[in-house]
Design a protein around this motif. Structure first.
Motif, PDB file in Angstrom:
ATOM      1  N   ARG A  95       3.088  16.071  -5.571  1.00  0.00           N
ATOM      2  CA  ARG A  95       2.549  14.872  -4.913  1.00  0.00           C
ATOM      3  C   ARG A  95       3.427  13.691  -5.253  1.00  0.00           C
TER       4      ARG A  95
ATOM      5  N   GLY B 174       2.098   3.564  -7.284  1.00  0.00           N
ATOM      6  CA  GLY B 174       1.548   2.801  -8.419  1.00  0.00           C
ATOM      7  C   GLY B 174       0.669   3.650  -9.310  1.00  0.00           C
TER       8      GLY B 174
ATOM      9  N   ASP C  35      -4.583   5.097  -7.771  1.00  0.00           N
ATOM     10  CA  ASP C  35      -5.548   5.951  -7.099  1.00  0.00           C
ATOM     11  C   ASP C  35      -5.341   7.398  -7.555  1.00  0.00           C
ATOM     12  N   LEU C  36      -4.101   7.846  -7.452  1.00  0.00           N
ATOM     13  CA  LEU C  36      -3.794   9.265  -7.682  1.00  0.00           C
ATOM     14  C   LEU C  36      -4.060   9.696  -9.132  1.00  0.00           C
TER      15      LEU C  36
ATOM     16  N   ILE D 150      -6.125   8.585 -11.252  1.00  0.00           N
ATOM     17  CA  ILE D 150      -7.574   8.687 -11.500  1.00  0.00           C
ATOM     18  C   ILE D 150      -8.117   9.985 -10.904  1.00  0.00           C
TER      19      ILE D 150
ATOM     20  N   LEU E 101       0.852  -5.115  -4.299  1.00  0.00           N
ATOM     21  CA  LEU E 101      -0.121  -6.054  -3.719  1.00  0.00           C
ATOM     22  C   LEU E 101       0.156  -7.474  -4.201  1.00  0.00           C
TER      23      LEU E 101
ATOM     24  N   SER F 109      -7.888  -9.912  -2.257  1.00  0.00           N
ATOM     25  CA  SER F 109      -9.303  -9.526  -2.424  1.00  0.00           C
ATOM     26  C   SER F 109      -9.449  -8.247  -3.242  1.00  0.00           C
TER      27      SER F 109
ATOM     28  N   ILE G 159      -4.147  -4.160 -11.700  1.00  0.00           N
ATOM     29  CA  ILE G 159      -4.069  -3.115 -10.654  1.00  0.00           C
ATOM     30  C   ILE G 159      -3.137  -3.583  -9.539  1.00  0.00           C
TER      31      ILE G 159
ATOM     32  N   MET H 100       0.521  -3.018  -9.959  1.00  0.00           N
ATOM     33  CA  MET H 100       0.991  -1.623  -9.884  1.00  0.00           C
ATOM     34  C   MET H 100       0.804  -1.048  -8.477  1.00  0.00           C
TER      35      MET H 100
ATOM     36  N   THR I 162       0.526  -0.201  -4.600  1.00  0.00           N
ATOM     37  CA  THR I 162       1.511  -0.470  -3.547  1.00  0.00           C
ATOM     38  C   THR I 162       0.880  -0.410  -2.142  1.00  0.00           C
TER      39      THR I 162
ATOM     40  N   GLY J 286       2.256   1.255   0.379  1.00  0.00           N
ATOM     41  CA  GLY J 286       2.332   2.662   0.821  1.00  0.00           C
ATOM     42  C   GLY J 286       1.177   3.478   0.262  1.00  0.00           C
TER      43      GLY J 286
ATOM     44  N   ASN K  47      -1.808   2.294  -0.701  1.00  0.00           N
ATOM     45  CA  ASN K  47      -3.082   1.859  -0.101  1.00  0.00           C
ATOM     46  C   ASN K  47      -3.271   2.513   1.267  1.00  0.00           C
TER      47      ASN K  47
ATOM     48  N   SER L 180      -3.462   6.622   0.809  1.00  0.00           N
ATOM     49  CA  SER L 180      -4.676   7.190   0.207  1.00  0.00           C
ATOM     50  C   SER L 180      -5.704   7.434   1.323  1.00  0.00           C
TER      51      SER L 180
ATOM     52  N   ALA M 255     -13.847  -4.780  -6.787  1.00  0.00           N
ATOM     53  CA  ALA M 255     -14.897  -4.031  -6.085  1.00  0.00           C
ATOM     54  C   ALA M 255     -14.391  -3.602  -4.713  1.00  0.00           C
TER      55      ALA M 255
HETATM   56  C1  LIG Z   1     -10.242  -0.681 -10.527  1.00  0.00           C
HETATM   57  C2  LIG Z   1      -9.711  -0.396  -9.146  1.00  0.00           C
HETATM   58  C3  LIG Z   1     -10.027  -1.269  -8.134  1.00  0.00           C
HETATM   59  C4  LIG Z   1      -9.553  -1.030  -6.834  1.00  0.00           C
HETATM   60  N1  LIG Z   1      -9.892  -1.916  -5.860  1.00  0.00           N
HETATM   61  C5  LIG Z   1      -9.454  -1.701  -4.589  1.00  0.00           C
HETATM   62  C6  LIG Z   1      -9.822  -2.614  -3.547  1.00  0.00           C
HETATM   63  O1  LIG Z   1     -10.499  -3.628  -3.746  1.00  0.00           O
HETATM   64  N2  LIG Z   1      -9.365  -2.328  -2.288  1.00  0.00           N
HETATM   65  C7  LIG Z   1      -8.592  -1.228  -1.999  1.00  0.00           C
HETATM   66  O2  LIG Z   1      -8.214  -1.034  -0.850  1.00  0.00           O
HETATM   67  N3  LIG Z   1      -8.247  -0.353  -2.983  1.00  0.00           N
HETATM   68  C8  LIG Z   1      -8.648  -0.555  -4.257  1.00  0.00           C
HETATM   69  N4  LIG Z   1      -8.308   0.339  -5.251  1.00  0.00           N
HETATM   70  C9  LIG Z   1      -7.554   1.577  -4.889  1.00  0.00           C
HETATM   71  C10 LIG Z   1      -6.025   1.515  -5.143  1.00  0.00           C
HETATM   72  O3  LIG Z   1      -5.695   0.632  -6.178  1.00  0.00           O
HETATM   73  C11 LIG Z   1      -5.249   1.075  -3.889  1.00  0.00           C
HETATM   74  O4  LIG Z   1      -5.558   1.902  -2.793  1.00  0.00           O
HETATM   75  C12 LIG Z   1      -3.737   1.093  -4.116  1.00  0.00           C
HETATM   76  O5  LIG Z   1      -3.110   0.306  -3.128  1.00  0.00           O
HETATM   77  C13 LIG Z   1      -3.121   2.487  -4.128  1.00  0.00           C
HETATM   78  O6  LIG Z   1      -1.722   2.323  -4.279  1.00  0.00           O
HETATM   79  P1  LIG Z   1      -0.881   3.097  -5.384  1.00  0.00           P
HETATM   80  O7  LIG Z   1       0.527   2.668  -5.230  1.00  0.00           O
HETATM   81  O8  LIG Z   1      -1.468   2.909  -6.744  1.00  0.00           O
HETATM   82  O9  LIG Z   1      -1.089   4.599  -4.880  1.00  0.00           O
HETATM   83  P2  LIG Z   1      -0.990   5.970  -5.689  1.00  0.00           P
HETATM   84  O10 LIG Z   1      -2.200   6.119  -6.547  1.00  0.00           O
HETATM   85  O11 LIG Z   1       0.321   6.099  -6.350  1.00  0.00           O
HETATM   86  O12 LIG Z   1      -1.045   6.986  -4.461  1.00  0.00           O
HETATM   87  C14 LIG Z   1      -2.194   7.099  -3.639  1.00  0.00           C
HETATM   88  C15 LIG Z   1      -1.974   8.244  -2.638  1.00  0.00           C
HETATM   89  O13 LIG Z   1      -0.962   7.910  -1.706  1.00  0.00           O
HETATM   90  C16 LIG Z   1       0.148   8.830  -1.784  1.00  0.00           C
HETATM   91  N5  LIG Z   1       1.343   8.002  -1.615  1.00  0.00           N
HETATM   92  C17 LIG Z   1       1.673   6.892  -2.306  1.00  0.00           C
HETATM   93  N6  LIG Z   1       2.782   6.323  -1.800  1.00  0.00           N
HETATM   94  C18 LIG Z   1       3.152   7.096  -0.749  1.00  0.00           C
HETATM   95  C19 LIG Z   1       4.227   7.023   0.198  1.00  0.00           C
HETATM   96  N7  LIG Z   1       5.125   6.042   0.173  1.00  0.00           N
HETATM   97  N8  LIG Z   1       4.310   7.992   1.146  1.00  0.00           N
HETATM   98  C20 LIG Z   1       3.405   8.993   1.201  1.00  0.00           C
HETATM   99  N9  LIG Z   1       2.355   9.114   0.338  1.00  0.00           N
HETATM  100  C21 LIG Z   1       2.245   8.173  -0.627  1.00  0.00           C
HETATM  101  C22 LIG Z   1       0.024   9.509  -3.134  1.00  0.00           C
HETATM  102  O14 LIG Z   1       0.594  10.789  -3.147  1.00  0.00           O
HETATM  103  C23 LIG Z   1      -1.498   9.540  -3.300  1.00  0.00           C
HETATM  104  O15 LIG Z   1      -2.028  10.607  -2.556  1.00  0.00           O
HETATM  105  C24 LIG Z   1      -8.748   0.118  -6.558  1.00  0.00           C
HETATM  106  C25 LIG Z   1      -8.424   0.982  -7.599  1.00  0.00           C
HETATM  107  C26 LIG Z   1      -8.889   0.734  -8.884  1.00  0.00           C
HETATM  108  C27 LIG Z   1      -8.516   1.686  -9.987  1.00  0.00           C
END
Ligand SMILES: Cc1cc2nc3c(=O)[nH]c(=O)nc-3n(C[C@H](O)[C@H](O)[C@H](O)COP(=O)(O)OP(=O)(O)OC[C@H]3O[C@@H](n4cnc5c(N)ncnc54)[C@H](O)[C@@H]3O)c2cc1C
Length: 294
Positions: free
Chosen positions: A28, A32, A35-36, A38, A77, A99, A105, A108, A110, A112, A114, A117, A192
């Protein structure tokens, strides 16, 4: 699952990442990780290999390219919130990023991640769809650009094929006399998820609405383009009664569920209220531009 059992790879460029994604077993992509990681810790996702995107320069940066803004998939973000181009052309996207979650968070997480997922309550997709964004997907031998409105196919499901990476998001520069607004209702001020989120875009020419897009989040398995409500606005002069009618129509276009964050009735009420607010705000943005002679 124990995270230390997983092999972590750091490709230095896009082609290496795509090659690894095709070759490695149970692999995978890790952006950031907010999400993954966790999901892995909770045992919801089983992986043997994580391919970190962190070192891939091609996936970074926010820039103007012709008549579009390009956001690299790895843009965080916090970067979206503070970027001058985003704040100038699509301030609603900065509002949506602001928001979300907490500073830690957002630093970290991104763009992509958001989008990929594909969670129904994700906060960036409604504004991006209202802004008519497209995403660029890359696999080993080709790339394609698809409209974000066609990207999501279900909760945590999308059209991205195995071995395909989301590399960039392109947002057309909105025409003059356009306003885009985002509203979210959550159970707390910070950290939230949305109970409902809504983004609306209005383009007004010679006093009439030329184009309208209302997009609802967290009220169906994928973001919903409220096409009846949007269609009702087009060709008409903006007014309180028209916006109220559109908000009422949008209320019927969502298909929410009852869960821990809200009932079906509560979510429908929220669709109506938030749609109305986004339409008012989008109109104010247009009126503000006209006053400034833009
Ligand atoms: C405390 C907390 C609060 C949160 N609040 C919010 C909120 O208010 N609103 C909200 O929308 N989300 C929220 N989130 C969820 C999360 O933080 C966001 O969705 C975030 O943008 C995910 O990005 P990431 O880079 O961390 O993704 P990752 O966790 O790294 O990846 C998420 C998924 O996307 C895939 N992926 C990542 N990048 C790519 C890419 N370039 N191409 C293909 N697949 C990819 C990964 O394989 C995985 O399946 C929250 C999470 C936490 C822990």
């Amino acid at each position: 699952m124990v995270i230390s059992d997983i092999a972590l790879h750091f490709p230095k460029n896009l082609s290496e990442a795509i090659r690894l994604l095709g070759e490695l077993e149970e692999a995978r992509v890790l952006a950031g990780g907010t999400d993954l990681l966790i999901e892995i810790k909770q045992g919801l996702v089983m992986v043997k290999n994580l391919i970190s995107l962190k070192k891939i320069k091609e996936l970074k940066g926010i820039e103007k390219k012709g008549n579009r803004i390009r956001m690299g998939a790895l843009s965080t973000l916090e970067e979206v919130m503070s970027d001058p181009l985003i704040n100038q052309y699509i301030p609603a996207l900065a509002d949506a990023a602001a928001s979300m979650a907490s500073f830690q968070i957002r630093s970290m997480a991104t763009v992509g991640g958001n989008i990929s997922s594909a969670v129904p309550s994700a906060d960036l997709p409604p504004t991006l769809i209202a802004a008519e964004a497209t995403v660029e997907l890359h696999c080993s031998d080709s790339s394609r650009e698809v409209s974000l409105s066609e990207f999501f196919t279900g909760p945590r499901e999308m059209i991205c094929g195995k071995g395909e990476l989301l590399t960039s998001v392109f947002i057309p520069l909105p025409p003059d006399e356009t306003g885009i607004a985002f509203q979210k209702f959550a159970l707390r001020e910070a950290s939230a998820l949305a109970v409902v989120n809504v983004a609306s875009k209005l383009t007004i020419k010679k006093g009439k609405i030329e184009r309208a897009l209302i997009v609802l989040g967290a009220v169906a398995p994928t973001p919903v383009l409220a096409s009846k409500a949007s269609g009702l606005l087009c060709g008409n002069k903006p007014s309180d009664s028209l916006f109220e009618k559109a908000a009422l129509t949008a209320r019927e276009e969502g298909n929410p569920i009852s869960d821990i964050r809200g009932s079906i009735w509560h979510r429908k009420e929220l669709i109506q209220v938030l749609t109305r607010r986004t339409l008012d705000e989008a109109l104010s943005q247009v009126q503000g531009k006209l006053r400034r002679g833009k």
